[in-house]
Motif scaffolding. Sequence first.
Motif, PDB file in Angstrom:
ATOM      1  N   TRP A  68     -46.612 -15.309 -64.233  1.00 51.08           N
ATOM      2  CA  TRP A  68     -45.670 -16.586 -64.013  1.00 51.08           C
ATOM      3  C   TRP A  68     -44.441 -16.586 -65.064  1.00 51.08           C
ATOM      4  N   THR A  69     -44.663 -15.487 -65.905  1.00 51.38           N
ATOM      5  CA  THR A  69     -43.655 -15.529 -67.199  1.00 51.38           C
ATOM      6  C   THR A  69     -43.219 -14.377 -67.200  1.00 51.38           C
ATOM      7  N   LEU A  99     -50.111 -32.297 -61.802  1.00 50.57           N
ATOM      8  CA  LEU A  99     -49.215 -33.411 -61.544  1.00 50.57           C
ATOM      9  C   LEU A  99     -48.821 -33.590 -59.927  1.00 50.57           C
ATOM     10  N   ASN A 100     -48.817 -32.504 -59.278  1.00 50.72           N
ATOM     11  CA  ASN A 100     -48.718 -32.699 -57.912  1.00 50.72           C
ATOM     12  C   ASN A 100     -49.912 -32.801 -56.993  1.00 50.72           C
ATOM     13  N   ASP A 101     -50.941 -33.147 -57.779  1.00 53.52           N
ATOM     14  CA  ASP A 101     -52.032 -33.182 -57.039  1.00 53.52           C
ATOM     15  C   ASP A 101     -53.005 -32.166 -56.482  1.00 53.52           C
ATOM     16  N   TYR A 102     -52.246 -31.029 -56.938  1.00 51.17           N
ATOM     17  CA  TYR A 102     -53.165 -29.631 -56.599  1.00 51.17           C
ATOM     18  C   TYR A 102     -54.256 -29.725 -57.688  1.00 51.17           C
ATOM     19  N   VAL A 129     -42.590 -30.568 -68.007  1.00 52.65           N
ATOM     20  CA  VAL A 129     -42.959 -30.380 -66.689  1.00 52.65           C
ATOM     21  C   VAL A 129     -42.100 -29.165 -66.014  1.00 52.65           C
ATOM     22  N   ARG A 130     -40.893 -29.138 -66.298  1.00 49.45           N
ATOM     23  CA  ARG A 130     -40.027 -28.149 -65.613  1.00 49.45           C
ATOM     24  C   ARG A 130     -40.521 -26.676 -66.041  1.00 49.45           C
ATOM     25  N   LYS A 132     -43.820 -25.900 -66.535  1.00 45.47           N
ATOM     26  CA  LYS A 132     -45.269 -25.920 -66.248  1.00 45.47           C
ATOM     27  C   LYS A 132     -46.148 -26.895 -67.386  1.00 45.47           C
ATOM     28  N   PHE A 153     -56.111 -16.279 -61.382  1.00 48.29           N
ATOM     29  CA  PHE A 153     -54.733 -16.820 -61.435  1.00 48.29           C
ATOM     30  C   PHE A 153     -54.589 -18.334 -60.615  1.00 48.29           C
ATOM     31  N   TRP A 158     -51.317 -25.153 -63.779  1.00 55.91           N
ATOM     32  CA  TRP A 158     -50.509 -26.023 -64.927  1.00 55.91           C
ATOM     33  C   TRP A 158     -49.758 -27.253 -64.215  1.00 55.91           C
ATOM     34  N   GLN A 159     -49.299 -27.925 -65.237  1.00 54.53           N
ATOM     35  CA  GLN A 159     -48.917 -29.469 -65.115  1.00 54.53           C
ATOM     36  C   GLN A 159     -50.256 -30.186 -64.912  1.00 54.53           C
TER      37      GLN A 159
END
Lengths: 167, 731
Positions: A68-69, A99-102, A129-130, A132, A153, A158-159
């Motif tokens: 992701w980076t 944060l997105n409930d994942y 947050v932007r 991760k 993975f 994240w978040q």
Amino acid sequence: MRAKVLASAAALAMLFCQPALALDAPTDPVILTITGAITETNSDGAAVFDLPMLQDLPGRTGTMETPWTEGETAFDGPLLRALLAEVGAHGKTLRVTALNDYSAEVPVSDATDYETILALAMNGKPMSVRDKGPLFMVYPFDLNPELYNEKYFSRSVWQIKAIEVIE
Amino acid sequence: MTPALRHSRRAIKRAGRETTFLVVLSAVLMAILVATFGYLYARQNALQDGIREDALWAVYQLDREARTLAHAMSAAQSQWPVEASRITELSLRYDILYSRLSILSNAKYETSLASSAGFVGSRASIRDKVLGLEPFFNAMASSAPLDRDEFAVTTSDLLALIPITERMLTDTNTSVSAVRADARAEVMRIQQATALLVLIIAVSIALLILNLMRQLKLTRRTTGQLEEAANEISKAYTAAEAGNRAKSEFMAVMGHEIRTPLNAILGMTELLAHADLPEEDRRGVKVIASSGQALLEIINEILDFAKIEHGDLVLETIPFEPGKLAEDAMEVVAGRAADQGDRLALEVSSSLQGLAVLSDPTRIRRVLLNLLSNAVKFTQNGEVRLHVSLPAPNRIRFEIADTGIGISAEALPRLFNPFTQEDGTISRRFGGTGLGLAICKKTIEAMGGDIGVQSTAGSGSVFWFELPVETVQAPLADTASIDPSAALPVRNILVVEDNAVNRDVAQRFLKKLGQRVTMAIDGLEGVSQAKAGDFDLILMDMQMPVMDGLAATREIRLHELQTGKRARIVAMTANASDTDRALCMEAGMDAFVAKPITLARLAEIVRGPEASSSSPISSDTHSDYPVIDQERRLELTEAFGPDGLKELDESFFSDAAGILRALHAALSVGDAASADRALHSLKGASANLGFVDFSTFTERARSETLRADLGTEIEKRLATIREAGEQAHAA
């Protein structure tokens, strides 16, 4: 497999034998809430952490490549097992929620067997947050290249905003 | 090689070629298989390296976050004014969407996807749209007052984003599915190719195994055939051997059968020659004698040839004077030379004067006669010249040059070839290219020498042969022929012989030599006579009915154990082979004499073992040499008288005793020079007195390494000749 789990549990038990200090209350905004099978709390049935509290925990910095980076990236943050010890966690699985409930289920052994961290900073800078942030579960791909696959993975949440310890 | 064997050999070769082909094919296929696996491995490694975040998942998350934000915005808009907690949440939602965007643009996906125009285009358009909303949400995050219109525009922008992210999701799904399908197809293809390869290899190996089995079978069969062939060859060889043995036996029997009557003819002829005959008859008798002699020579040649062929020719080593031998040979052909009008010339090289050589005189004489008679035969009114020389100290050369018709260049190379079954007849012997020359060549080669010829058609030939020899001092300068009966002791002799004519000849000869003779017609009678009488010498035929010579000899020897006496027993035989010698010795015989018996030979036997040229039964070839040269002794007797000779002998023996002591002393301290001096004195003195054997022995000892027992040996030999000398004096 079972022996390994037992060994891991034993190791955790050893850690928890030390009388845990009562958790301080957070002074800054809470960024992580831990619930479930824990002995130490500082809120209503939960252990809540602000940035300074997390920064005080023993941690590590690892420099590695991730999907992701871009290029070699340094991640810095408390060791997951230090955090679990701090809250007196006694479970086998962690449900890590973003944060997105994942949410993803992470075995506790990932904390004890590997130098897995909850990264607070990327390349020395706190993560928004932007980017991760604020917390990013980073497996030690630098120390254990065999972890570099889709299984880990998907556990690299994240978040992160909350962790539930499940017995 | 049998046809079956030839066939098998071809089959094995073919199978071998097929095996080679299959081995090569299998090796190539294996290599391809290895390469395939190598490719698969490399591909797997590439897959490992290319572990990528799931593009589909990322796009799905983006789509989801876009929807969540859009719907949250719609919901917030419908409940204007927006609560503070909602503003915080909307701000967080935007941040999450933003983070998704950056993940989508930063993260690594399948190259095919990352480079697909639809994906890139959608991503750019989404990115532009999301980033375009950034100022609005930044302002919202910094708690700036919200403008309702702006909020509505942003909401509709976000709602417009949804179909785009949705399409991107569909595109990505399609693309990822295609990639997956392609990958699956490729794996399938590789799998099929590998399967095919494995199948071919399996077939190839199966064929290889079959072929090897076939080869093994063929090899086994061929081995069997080879064994069979070897057995057949072995059988054929045995048969040939048996045939050859039969031929040899036949020749030996023939030789014996021919020699027995010839013995009688020659014996009677010799007696006739001594009878008082008219001159004309005497010439006739001479012709009979010489023809008989020639016939005997031919038979001996044939037997020799057979012996050479079998490699069992036994060569003798006897000292003789080559000059004298050459002279004798010339005399034999003198008659024929005279008939042809040829002059004969003998040249003996001066280096040979007074020297004797050690070799086989009988065989040399035969070769010489052969070459000389050829030379005479092919020369008319010309000259035949025999030259004897010593080209090297240990090499003698005989050269026969004639001025005859010569030999053509074509005939030269096959001149010495042996006769073959088809064209070989004895008559060809006189053809110059028959058995005679072949025997000459074989004989000379058997003696370690060389034979050759130089010739030009029309201008004569030069035949020559050279032999390695040892030279010794000639015992005598010259001896005149003496009466064989002279000075013979009178002995009591028993002749055991079944053939009446031979018996007659022997009786007459012995009577002529003044001996007392008793006759026995077979072994059994011989034994009873020997028991009854007191015989000095028994002449024993070998092949006799009732009891043969060997059995009779054994009986006699057995009887003699009681009486304590010992008669000399000399075998008379036509076959003087080694086996016969051994048998004679075993039976207790002292010597043997080859038939036909001549007067001179008989005289030697009567004289005793010391003087006999009949071969004593001994493996020591040197003792073939007569112990005492009787001719020399006779000469000395004539010169000094019997008493004078006796005195000479006695002084020799007393001197010898002293010299012997010196020799013993020299030998004990290893003084080679003194020992040599002693041997030299002994040699000179003994040669003068005609003790030939002793003189030769001492001469030889000088050239050999000194051994400790030499003194004892010389002592023994001195005793022997002293005894012989005393017997001679007594006679």
